[in-house]
Design an enzyme around this catalytic site. Structure first.
Site, PDB file in Angstrom:
ATOM      1  CE1 TYR A   1       0.641   7.913  -6.301  1.00 15.84           C
ATOM      2  CE2 TYR A   1      -0.937   8.596  -7.972  1.00 15.84           C
ATOM      3  CZ  TYR A   1      -0.649   7.893  -6.822  1.00 15.84           C
ATOM      4  OH  TYR A   1      -1.625   7.162  -6.186  1.00 15.84           O
TER       5      TYR A   1
ATOM      6  CB  THR B   1      -5.224  10.117   1.962  1.00 20.94           C
ATOM      7  OG1 THR B   1      -4.631  10.227   0.668  1.00 20.94           O
ATOM      8  CG2 THR B   1      -6.245   8.999   1.985  1.00 20.94           C
TER       9      THR B   1
ATOM     10  CE  LYS C   1       0.267   4.262  -6.823  1.00 19.01           C
ATOM     11  NZ  LYS C   1       0.398   3.273  -5.741  1.00 19.01           N
TER      12      LYS C   1
ATOM     13  CG  ASN D   1      -1.552   1.316   1.518  1.00 20.61           C
ATOM     14  OD1 ASN D   1      -2.515   1.714   0.858  1.00 20.61           O
ATOM     15  ND2 ASN D   1      -1.007   2.045   2.490  1.00 20.61           N
TER      16      ASN D   1
HETATM   17  P1  NAP Z   1      -1.156   8.517   2.523  1.00 19.97           P
HETATM   18  O1  NAP Z   1      -2.239   8.863   3.487  1.00 19.97           O
HETATM   19  O2  NAP Z   1      -0.171   9.564   2.150  1.00 19.97           O
HETATM   20  O3  NAP Z   1      -0.422   7.227   3.065  1.00 19.97           O
HETATM   21  C1  NAP Z   1       0.734   6.730   2.450  1.00 19.97           C
HETATM   22  C2  NAP Z   1       1.398   5.763   3.392  1.00 19.97           C
HETATM   23  O4  NAP Z   1       2.594   5.274   2.765  1.00 19.97           O
HETATM   24  C3  NAP Z   1       1.841   6.407   4.721  1.00 19.97           C
HETATM   25  O5  NAP Z   1       1.668   5.506   5.762  1.00 19.97           O
HETATM   26  C4  NAP Z   1       3.318   6.671   4.480  1.00 19.97           C
HETATM   27  O6  NAP Z   1       4.089   6.721   5.665  1.00 19.97           O
HETATM   28  C5  NAP Z   1       3.645   5.422   3.690  1.00 19.97           C
HETATM   29  N1  NAP Z   1       4.959   5.494   3.062  1.00 19.97           N
HETATM   30  C6  NAP Z   1       5.460   6.417   2.211  1.00 19.97           C
HETATM   31  N2  NAP Z   1       6.726   6.123   1.898  1.00 19.97           N
HETATM   32  C7  NAP Z   1       7.047   4.985   2.564  1.00 19.97           C
HETATM   33  C8  NAP Z   1       8.208   4.182   2.657  1.00 19.97           C
HETATM   34  N3  NAP Z   1       9.344   4.486   2.016  1.00 19.97           N
HETATM   35  N4  NAP Z   1       8.165   3.055   3.422  1.00 19.97           N
HETATM   36  C9  NAP Z   1       7.033   2.725   4.082  1.00 19.97           C
HETATM   37  N5  NAP Z   1       5.917   3.463   4.073  1.00 19.97           N
HETATM   38  C10 NAP Z   1       5.932   4.580   3.309  1.00 19.97           C
HETATM   39  O7  NAP Z   1      -1.762   8.031   1.122  1.00 19.97           O
HETATM   40  P2  NAP Z   1      -3.013   7.095   0.739  1.00 19.97           P
HETATM   41  O8  NAP Z   1      -3.892   7.899  -0.119  1.00 19.97           O
HETATM   42  O9  NAP Z   1      -3.560   6.433   1.945  1.00 19.97           O
HETATM   43  O10 NAP Z   1      -2.285   6.056  -0.217  1.00 19.97           O
HETATM   44  C11 NAP Z   1      -2.344   4.645  -0.015  1.00 19.97           C
HETATM   45  C12 NAP Z   1      -2.253   3.962  -1.362  1.00 19.97           C
HETATM   46  O11 NAP Z   1      -3.420   4.274  -2.151  1.00 19.97           O
HETATM   47  C13 NAP Z   1      -1.061   4.418  -2.211  1.00 19.97           C
HETATM   48  O12 NAP Z   1      -0.517   3.298  -2.881  1.00 19.97           O
HETATM   49  C14 NAP Z   1      -1.683   5.359  -3.211  1.00 19.97           C
HETATM   50  O13 NAP Z   1      -0.937   5.479  -4.395  1.00 19.97           O
HETATM   51  C15 NAP Z   1      -3.008   4.665  -3.441  1.00 19.97           C
HETATM   52  N6  NAP Z   1      -4.028   5.506  -4.046  1.00 19.97           N
HETATM   53  C16 NAP Z   1      -4.526   6.570  -3.369  1.00 19.97           C
HETATM   54  C17 NAP Z   1      -5.519   7.331  -3.950  1.00 19.97           C
HETATM   55  C18 NAP Z   1      -6.094   8.518  -3.238  1.00 19.97           C
HETATM   56  O14 NAP Z   1      -6.919   9.227  -3.863  1.00 19.97           O
HETATM   57  N7  NAP Z   1      -5.745   8.772  -1.993  1.00 19.97           N
HETATM   58  C19 NAP Z   1      -6.008   7.026  -5.226  1.00 19.97           C
HETATM   59  C20 NAP Z   1      -5.483   5.932  -5.898  1.00 19.97           C
HETATM   60  C21 NAP Z   1      -4.500   5.168  -5.291  1.00 19.97           C
HETATM   61  P3  NAP Z   1       4.494   8.110   6.390  1.00 19.97           P
HETATM   62  O15 NAP Z   1       3.351   8.507   7.268  1.00 19.97           O
HETATM   63  O16 NAP Z   1       5.740   7.748   7.133  1.00 19.97           O
HETATM   64  O17 NAP Z   1       4.743   9.120   5.295  1.00 19.97           O
END
Ligand code: NAP
Length: 249
Positions: free
Chosen positions: A172, A207, A176, A85
């Site tokens: 980004y 997020t 993906k 994730n």
């Molecule tokens: P988020 O709230 O920014 O969470 C991202 C997480 O990844 C955080 O826990 C962050 O940790 C962690 N992370 C970043 N770099 C890391 C590393 N080197 N090692 C371990 N952990 C790391 O984002 P989110 O929206 O929940 O994203 C979760 C997934 O959903 C991602 O793969 C994202 O691409 C995908 N996604 C999100 C959306 C959206 O609209 N939000 C849409 C499509 C896909 P820290 O707190 O330490 O930074």
């Protein structure tokens, strides 16, 4: 061996990952809450409830990945589910607005060190963590890998002029697309085993990643990754989907 199925969720200290961890714990799994900062992981594990344990895991750090795999082997003896994730939208400035993040990723101007940093987490991190966990997944009764991807990575959708979410972005978005290719590669290699490898898009979710511009809740965003993390032996492999159904690669 742990009596309950075990799931590892990377980047589970906040956002969609935290919600995936909560949902899997609610389904009775032992959940390893991956966090690059152990303190934040421990705080998150308390919020997850059930049998949740923090594990320090920076997906860009081979030492951290190896230590996590060794700990899972010695403490639990199994890993049934891996949810890749963790991801970043941008590496440098946490105060950057969502619009600035998108602008900085335009192919004509994107800084190469920025593109490399995003790929390091979103693509190479997934390969490294998956490689480290495959021996555990092979030994577990279940073996499910879920890559949290995005429909912005769909080449079919990025080349559709009618798609309002066509985003010219070399970091980004391209990461993906690469993650989708990695998903297919692992699924193809492992198709003769019990291990299933699927990619899920959570949808545009509010997020930190998008400075809370997303329109879906984390509860909604977690649904499809969780569904794929709970597949039974007859479930598919090598798929890309969101909550509404299959997505084009
Ligand atoms: P988020 O709230 O920014 O969470 C991202 C997480 O990844 C955080 O826990 C962050 O940790 C962690 N992370 C970043 N770099 C890391 C590393 N080197 N090692 C371990 N952990 C790391 O984002 P989110 O929206 O929940 O994203 C979760 C997934 O959903 C991602 O793969 C994202 O691409 C995908 N996604 C999100 C959306 C959206 O609209 N939000 C849409 C499509 C896909 P820290 O707190 O330490 O930074």
């Amino acid at each position: 061996m742990n009596d309950k199925p075990v799931a590892l969720v990377t980047g589970a200290n906040k956002g969609i990952g935290l919600q995936i961890a909560k949902d899997l714990a609610m389904h009775g799994l032992t959940v390893l809450v991956g966090s690059r900062d152990l303190g934040r992981g421990e705080a998150a594990a308390k919020r997850v409830g059930g049998d949740a344990r923090a594990v320090q895991l920076d997906v860009t750090d081979p030492v951290s990945i190896r230590a996590a795999a060794e700990r899972i082997r010695s403490e639990l003896g199994r890993l049934d589910v891996l949810v890749n994730n963790a991801a970043i939208a941008h590496a440098s400035d946490p105060s950057l607005s969502f619009e600035s993040i998108l602008a900085a990723g335009r192919p004509s101007v994107a800084a190469l060190e920025e593109v490399r940093a995003v790929f390091e987490t979103n693509v190479f991190g997934v390969i490294a963590v998956t490689q480290a966990m495959i021996p555990l997944l092979r030994d577990a009764p279940k073996g499910l890998i879920v890559n949290v991807s995005s429909e912005v990575g769909s080449l079919t959708m990025q080349t559709d002029p009618a798609n309002p979410y066509r985003i010219p972005n070399a970091s980004y978005v391209a990461s993906k697309t690469a993650l989708n290719a990695i998903t297919i590669a692992f699924a193809n290699e492992l198709e003769s085993t019990r291990i299933k490898v699927n990619a899920a898009c959570p949808g545009f979710t509010a997020t930190d990643l998008n400075r809370f511009h997303g329109v879906r809740t984390v509860e909604q965003g977690a649904r499809q990754p969780v569904r794929l993390a709970l597949l039974d032996a007859n479930g598919p492999t090598g798929t890309f989907s969101n909550e509404a159904g299959p997505l084009p690669w």
